[in-house]
Design a protein around this motif. Structure first.
Motif, mmCIF file in Angstrom:
data_model
loop_
_atom_site.group_PDB
_atom_site.id
_atom_site.type_symbol
_atom_site.label_atom_id
_atom_site.label_comp_id
_atom_site.label_asym_id
_atom_site.label_seq_id
_atom_site.Cartn_x
_atom_site.Cartn_y
_atom_site.Cartn_z
ATOM 1 N N CYS A 174 38.971 -19.586 -21.509
ATOM 2 C CA CYS A 174 37.704 -19.370 -22.211
ATOM 3 C C CYS A 174 37.784 -19.867 -23.649
ATOM 4 O O CYS A 174 36.881 -20.561 -24.140
ATOM 5 C CB CYS A 174 37.326 -17.893 -22.185
ATOM 6 S SG CYS A 174 36.892 -17.251 -20.552
ATOM 7 N N LEU A 204 29.445 -19.016 -20.555
ATOM 8 C CA LEU A 204 29.789 -17.818 -21.309
ATOM 9 C C LEU A 204 28.711 -17.443 -22.326
ATOM 10 O O LEU A 204 28.558 -16.263 -22.662
ATOM 11 C CB LEU A 204 31.130 -18.007 -22.031
ATOM 12 C CG LEU A 204 32.359 -18.191 -21.133
ATOM 13 C CD1 LEU A 204 33.578 -18.532 -21.975
ATOM 14 C CD2 LEU A 204 32.615 -16.934 -20.309
ATOM 15 N N ASP A 205 27.967 -18.415 -22.839
ATOM 16 C CA ASP A 205 27.001 -18.159 -23.903
ATOM 17 C C ASP A 205 25.576 -18.033 -23.410
ATOM 18 O O ASP A 205 24.647 -17.858 -24.207
ATOM 19 C CB ASP A 205 27.080 -19.291 -24.949
ATOM 20 C CG ASP A 205 28.458 -19.378 -25.581
ATOM 21 O OD1 ASP A 205 29.108 -18.322 -25.721
ATOM 22 O OD2 ASP A 205 28.891 -20.508 -25.904
ATOM 23 N N ALA A 263 24.737 -14.664 -18.027
ATOM 24 C CA ALA A 263 26.061 -15.288 -17.986
ATOM 25 C C ALA A 263 26.574 -15.407 -16.550
ATOM 26 O O ALA A 263 26.532 -14.437 -15.778
ATOM 27 C CB ALA A 263 27.046 -14.487 -18.819
ATOM 28 N N PRO A 316 29.983 -17.127 -15.644
ATOM 29 C CA PRO A 316 31.179 -17.903 -15.960
ATOM 30 C C PRO A 316 31.702 -18.655 -14.746
ATOM 31 O O PRO A 316 31.734 -18.121 -13.636
ATOM 32 C CB PRO A 316 32.184 -16.842 -16.423
ATOM 33 C CG PRO A 316 31.344 -15.679 -16.838
ATOM 34 C CD PRO A 316 30.162 -15.684 -15.912
#
Length: 287
Positions: A198, A206-207, A211, A213
């Motif tokens: 990460c 992630l942002d 989310a 991932p």
């Protein structure tokens, strides 16, 4: 007098030549495990774990004494192998070494800066039977089993990261396992944890507000040992309980909705240093 003087000079010259030759001759030296090995005095000696064997004698080695995770490849097919049979020890057939063996490599000419590295000129290998331990082989089997489960997660993976920091393997053994496993699947080997992936920008999503991932071009494998054994495992038939027991969990991760794991795994090491088949007491999970 001239004849006697000539004889004396010839004898002195012969002694000088013999002394010079003796400095280059190999000598017997005792090594760990009570094994006598022949190696030249000027050789460098390194203690390594055999992590994997490709073919008959293509060895992948991990330096167990160094401060850095140095790994090596070695073609041992034409290298002298010194060994001593001990009661309960692992026997070698026709000079062949197996994964888990601890050896001492005597070499000269330095080390070639490849990856994995290579020794200059190997003059001998000494097998140390009392230090045999194939825990690296156990974890390579676990990684192989994870790869075969939910195979859709493996699709188009260009990178394979293997996180073994929570195991008792040495840094070099961890690097060798990661390299061997990734290369066996034609992927670039890495040793980053999820948090490190990460931080270095490998994980997407992630942002975002919702989310999700994911590692779009790689897959993360993790094995972590537990302090307390979970569940029971029995040694092979005819063996006593053995030297050690290890409890661990293992998983592979591609995304928040693409992961597979094994929980409460237990393996037992038998008397000759081999780790038997592991049991999965907590079952498998999938997300």
């Amino acid at each position: 007098m001239k004849q006697g003087s000539s004889w004396f000079l010839a004898a002195a010259l012969l002694c000088t030549l013999l002394a010079g030759c003796s400095e280059k001759m190999p000598h017997l030296s005792a090594t760990e495990g009570g094994v006598d090995a022949i190696s030249p005095e000027e050789d460098t000696v390194m203690r390594c774990r055999v992590v994997a064997v490709d073919g008959e004698n293509q060895l992948l080695l991990a330096d167990v004494d160094g401060d850095h995770p140095d790994i090596y490849t070695l073609d041992a097919s034409s290298v002298p192998l010194y060994r001593k049979e001990t009661e309960g020890g692992t026997l070698l057939a026709d000079g062949q070494l197996s994964a888990g063996a601890m050896i001492r490599v005597a070499f000269s000419g330095g080390i070639m800066e490849t990856y994995p590295a290579q020794f200059g000129e190997v003059t001998g290998i000494t097998f140390l039977p009392d230090e045999f331990d194939d825990r690296c082989g156990l974890y390579l089997r676990v990684l192989g089993d994870l790869w075969e489960k939910d195979e859709g997660l493996n699709h188009t993976a260009e990178y394979i990261s293997v996180d073994l920091t929570a195991t008792s393997l040495t840094p070099a053994e961890r690097s060798a396992v990661a390299w061997s496993f990734a290369r066996s699947h034609q992927a670039q080997p890495m040793e980053l944890s999820y948090e490190q992936l990460c931080q270095e920008g490998y994980i997407s999503g992630l942002d975002e507000e919702d989310a999700f991932p994911a590692w779009e071009d790689g897959i993360l494998f993790t094995i972590a040992e537990n302090d307390d054994p979970e569940g029971e495992a029995e040694p092979p038939l005819g063996q006593n309980k053995g030297k050690d027991t290890v409890s661990f969990h293992a998983d592979k991760w591609r995304s928040a909705l693409g992961a597979y794991g094994l929980s409460q795994c237990v393996a037992v090491q038998n008397d000759d240093g081999l780790w038997g088949e592991y049991t999965v007491n907590g079952g498998a999970w999938i997300s």
